[in-house]
Write a protein that holds these residues in place. Sequence first.
Motif, PDB file in Angstrom:
ATOM      1  N   ALA A   1      -2.110  -3.041   2.015  1.00 53.50           N
ATOM      2  CA  ALA A   1      -2.849  -2.643   2.865  1.00 53.50           C
ATOM      3  C   ALA A   1      -4.390  -2.706   2.337  1.00 53.50           C
ATOM      4  CB  ALA A   1      -2.582  -1.229   3.357  1.00 53.50           C
ATOM      5  N   LYS A   2      -4.484  -2.539   1.122  1.00 50.56           N
ATOM      6  CA  LYS A   2      -5.795  -2.671   0.272  1.00 50.56           C
ATOM      7  C   LYS A   2      -6.278  -4.107   0.345  1.00 50.56           C
ATOM      8  CE  LYS A   2      -7.417  -0.588  -3.837  1.00 50.56           C
ATOM      9  NZ  LYS A   2      -7.092  -0.439  -5.389  1.00 50.56           N
ATOM     10  N   PRO A   3      -7.561  -4.328   0.796  1.00 53.08           N
ATOM     11  CA  PRO A   3      -8.074  -5.678   0.833  1.00 53.08           C
ATOM     12  C   PRO A   3      -8.015  -6.433  -0.563  1.00 53.08           C
ATOM     13  CG  PRO A   3      -9.445  -4.016   1.917  1.00 53.08           C
ATOM     14  CD  PRO A   3      -8.236  -3.273   1.365  1.00 53.08           C
ATOM     15  N   GLU A   4      -8.361  -5.509  -1.371  1.00 55.26           N
ATOM     16  CA  GLU A   4      -8.374  -6.129  -2.808  1.00 55.26           C
ATOM     17  C   GLU A   4      -7.267  -6.829  -3.487  1.00 55.26           C
ATOM     18  OE1 GLU A   4     -10.116  -3.359  -5.789  1.00 55.26           O
ATOM     19  OE2 GLU A   4     -10.014  -4.614  -7.361  1.00 55.26           O
ATOM     20  N   ALA A   5      -5.966  -5.967  -3.156  1.00 52.81           N
ATOM     21  CA  ALA A   5      -4.688  -6.425  -3.506  1.00 52.81           C
ATOM     22  C   ALA A   5      -4.338  -7.740  -2.694  1.00 52.81           C
ATOM     23  CB  ALA A   5      -3.791  -5.273  -3.279  1.00 52.81           C
ATOM     24  N   THR A   6      -4.587  -7.760  -1.383  1.00 50.38           N
ATOM     25  CA  THR A   6      -4.428  -9.044  -0.905  1.00 50.38           C
ATOM     26  C   THR A   6      -5.180 -10.023  -1.180  1.00 50.38           C
ATOM     27  OG1 THR A   6      -3.921  -7.495   1.083  1.00 50.38           O
ATOM     28  CG2 THR A   6      -3.857  -9.641   1.818  1.00 50.38           C
ATOM     29  N   PHE A   7      -6.375  -9.782  -1.445  1.00 48.76           N
ATOM     30  CA  PHE A   7      -7.394 -10.658  -1.760  1.00 48.76           C
ATOM     31  C   PHE A   7      -6.681 -11.647  -3.261  1.00 48.76           C
ATOM     32  CE2 PHE A   7     -10.678 -12.610  -4.264  1.00 48.76           C
ATOM     33  CZ  PHE A   7     -11.721 -13.188  -3.298  1.00 48.76           C
ATOM     34  N   ALA A   8      -6.199 -10.684  -3.993  1.00 48.27           N
ATOM     35  CA  ALA A   8      -5.838 -11.132  -5.350  1.00 48.27           C
ATOM     36  C   ALA A   8      -4.573 -11.990  -4.874  1.00 48.27           C
ATOM     37  CB  ALA A   8      -5.546 -10.160  -6.260  1.00 48.27           C
TER      38      ALA A   8
ATOM     39  N   GLN B   1      -3.097   0.206  12.138  1.00 47.28           N
ATOM     40  CA  GLN B   1      -4.379   0.231  11.821  1.00 47.28           C
ATOM     41  C   GLN B   1      -4.761  -0.311  10.719  1.00 47.28           C
ATOM     42  OE1 GLN B   1      -6.623   2.117  14.383  1.00 47.28           O
ATOM     43  NE2 GLN B   1      -4.796   1.968  15.719  1.00 47.28           N
ATOM     44  N   ILE B   2      -4.047  -1.143  10.094  1.00 42.57           N
ATOM     45  CA  ILE B   2      -4.714  -2.125   8.805  1.00 42.57           C
ATOM     46  C   ILE B   2      -5.523  -2.865   9.072  1.00 42.57           C
ATOM     47  CG2 ILE B   2      -3.579  -3.165   6.975  1.00 42.57           C
ATOM     48  CD1 ILE B   2      -1.080  -1.556   7.297  1.00 42.57           C
ATOM     49  N   ARG B   3      -6.704  -2.847   8.200  1.00 43.10           N
ATOM     50  CA  ARG B   3      -7.690  -3.951   8.375  1.00 43.10           C
ATOM     51  C   ARG B   3      -7.356  -5.337   8.269  1.00 43.10           C
ATOM     52  NH1 ARG B   3     -13.603  -2.505   7.511  1.00 43.10           N
ATOM     53  NH2 ARG B   3     -14.094  -0.836   8.915  1.00 43.10           N
ATOM     54  N   THR B   4      -6.478  -5.311   6.909  1.00 36.62           N
ATOM     55  CA  THR B   4      -6.339  -6.811   6.425  1.00 36.62           C
ATOM     56  C   THR B   4      -5.529  -7.690   7.564  1.00 36.62           C
ATOM     57  OG1 THR B   4      -5.958  -5.546   4.381  1.00 36.62           O
ATOM     58  CG2 THR B   4      -5.221  -8.091   4.425  1.00 36.62           C
ATOM     59  N   ALA B   5      -4.343  -6.692   8.434  1.00 30.45           N
ATOM     60  CA  ALA B   5      -3.808  -7.228   9.370  1.00 30.45           C
ATOM     61  C   ALA B   5      -4.780  -7.959  10.640  1.00 30.45           C
ATOM     62  CB  ALA B   5      -2.861  -6.333  10.101  1.00 30.45           C
TER      63      ALA B   5
ATOM     64  N   ASN C   1     -11.371 -16.032   3.000  1.00 32.45           N
ATOM     65  CA  ASN C   1     -12.935 -15.737   3.028  1.00 32.45           C
ATOM     66  C   ASN C   1     -13.215 -14.510   4.050  1.00 32.45           C
ATOM     67  OD1 ASN C   1     -13.483 -18.044   1.805  1.00 32.45           O
ATOM     68  ND2 ASN C   1     -13.726 -19.298   3.658  1.00 32.45           N
ATOM     69  N   GLU C   2     -12.262 -14.242   4.967  1.00 32.49           N
ATOM     70  CA  GLU C   2     -12.411 -13.157   5.789  1.00 32.49           C
ATOM     71  C   GLU C   2     -12.348 -11.835   5.136  1.00 32.49           C
ATOM     72  OE1 GLU C   2     -13.605 -13.265   8.823  1.00 32.49           O
ATOM     73  OE2 GLU C   2     -13.327 -15.364   8.854  1.00 32.49           O
ATOM     74  N   ILE C   3     -11.815 -11.585   4.073  1.00 34.65           N
ATOM     75  CA  ILE C   3     -11.569 -10.178   3.104  1.00 34.65           C
ATOM     76  C   ILE C   3     -12.715 -10.276   2.373  1.00 34.65           C
ATOM     77  CG2 ILE C   3     -10.528  -9.020   1.363  1.00 34.65           C
ATOM     78  CD1 ILE C   3      -7.762 -10.345   2.291  1.00 34.65           C
ATOM     79  N   LEU C   4     -13.149 -11.282   1.990  1.00 35.70           N
ATOM     80  CA  LEU C   4     -14.314 -11.525   0.932  1.00 35.70           C
ATOM     81  C   LEU C   4     -15.651 -11.098   2.061  1.00 35.70           C
ATOM     82  CD1 LEU C   4     -14.857 -12.038  -1.776  1.00 35.70           C
ATOM     83  CD2 LEU C   4     -15.452 -14.508  -1.260  1.00 35.70           C
ATOM     84  N   ARG C   5     -15.707 -11.655   3.148  1.00 31.39           N
ATOM     85  CA  ARG C   5     -16.829 -11.232   3.947  1.00 31.39           C
ATOM     86  C   ARG C   5     -16.944  -9.866   4.212  1.00 31.39           C
ATOM     87  NH1 ARG C   5     -17.013 -10.385   9.416  1.00 31.39           N
ATOM     88  NH2 ARG C   5     -14.873 -11.127   9.835  1.00 31.39           N
ATOM     89  N   ARG C   6     -15.676  -9.239   4.686  1.00 35.47           N
ATOM     90  CA  ARG C   6     -15.671  -7.731   4.850  1.00 35.47           C
ATOM     91  C   ARG C   6     -16.080  -7.043   3.695  1.00 35.47           C
ATOM     92  NH1 ARG C   6     -12.771  -4.834   8.758  1.00 35.47           N
ATOM     93  NH2 ARG C   6     -12.710  -6.368  10.584  1.00 35.47           N
TER      94      ARG C   6
END
Lengths: 74, 265
Positions: B9-16, B85-89, B230-235
């Motif tokens: 749920a943490k964007p950083e973890a999903t990005f990695a 309400q998870i942003r990454t989703a 890209n989307e995670i990076l943008r956010r």
Amino acid sequence: MQFDSWQAFINMGGYGIYVWSSFAGTFLCLGLLALEASWRRSVLAREATKQAARAERILRARAAKKRAAKEEPN
Amino acid sequence: MWRWLHPYAKPEATFALTQKLIPWFAVPGLVLVIVSLVWGLAFAPPDYQQGESYRIIFVHVPSAMWAMGFYVGMAIAGVIALVWQIRTAELAILAIAPVGAMLTFISLFTGAIWGQPMWGTWWVWDARLTAQLILLFLYLGVMALYVAFEDERAGAKAASILAIVGVINIPIIHYSVYWWNTLHQKSTVTRAITRLEAPSIAPEMLWPLLVSILAMLLVCAALVLMRLNNEILRREIHRPWALQHLGIHFATADNKKEKGDADAV
């Protein structure tokens, strides 16, 4: 191998234009998506660099201003 | 059971994670694309009725199949975005929709090219074709709705709802060839795999088809991951981890020190 020659392979039993255009269209579409994704990445990187540099300039200017203000009354 | 999912749920973890997964999808995907191309175009036998024209199946079926598959994936992301309400989703919806739309477009485009020599027409308004066209419009609707609001998260919610409601179209597409009379032939792969009916495809054709389906999945999954990345990076572009990833050495430490010195006075 189903074809005797390159000629026959390109010709596809008379359906060459249909077969090759559908394969070419597919690869063009997916290739565009890949290009767009890597282009977006480079734009993001460029913007981030610009913003980071700007933030740094602002901090520096602020610090310089404070230093100047400190020195002036003397 | 789902505990392992929570950190993502943490964007950083999903990005990695996406960053790590992209090559694992892209490289085998590209290898399988080449395998399925050579196998499907040069080695698979010609069809006894359609001759060489049937080779369009090796792009048509995978794109049509994953156009539906990715739609379901997008709707699942929509459910997660709405319920938890998870942003990454929410970002996943934005990552999947254009790839799915492109797949739907490819299936319609190659279908038209296949229809011209075999049916004598590029397009008919019958159940299968029309339902697939609606799928394209659903994807475009999700994309448009997402960006139609001032507040991006409001747009994400609206797009999630449309994505979820649109799932109704998926069984309609799949069963359209059974429910209505249509020019379109019945499902080849489902029959070959489930064996509920006599398979209508020879193994010499089925195997390269299965390879092309897998290749399409891997390549498109890599595209989705690239877009999600890209989307995670943008956010998250202002976060230190994002800057660090982009190799931007923001002299925050120096500045803090300088600023601290200045403030101390």
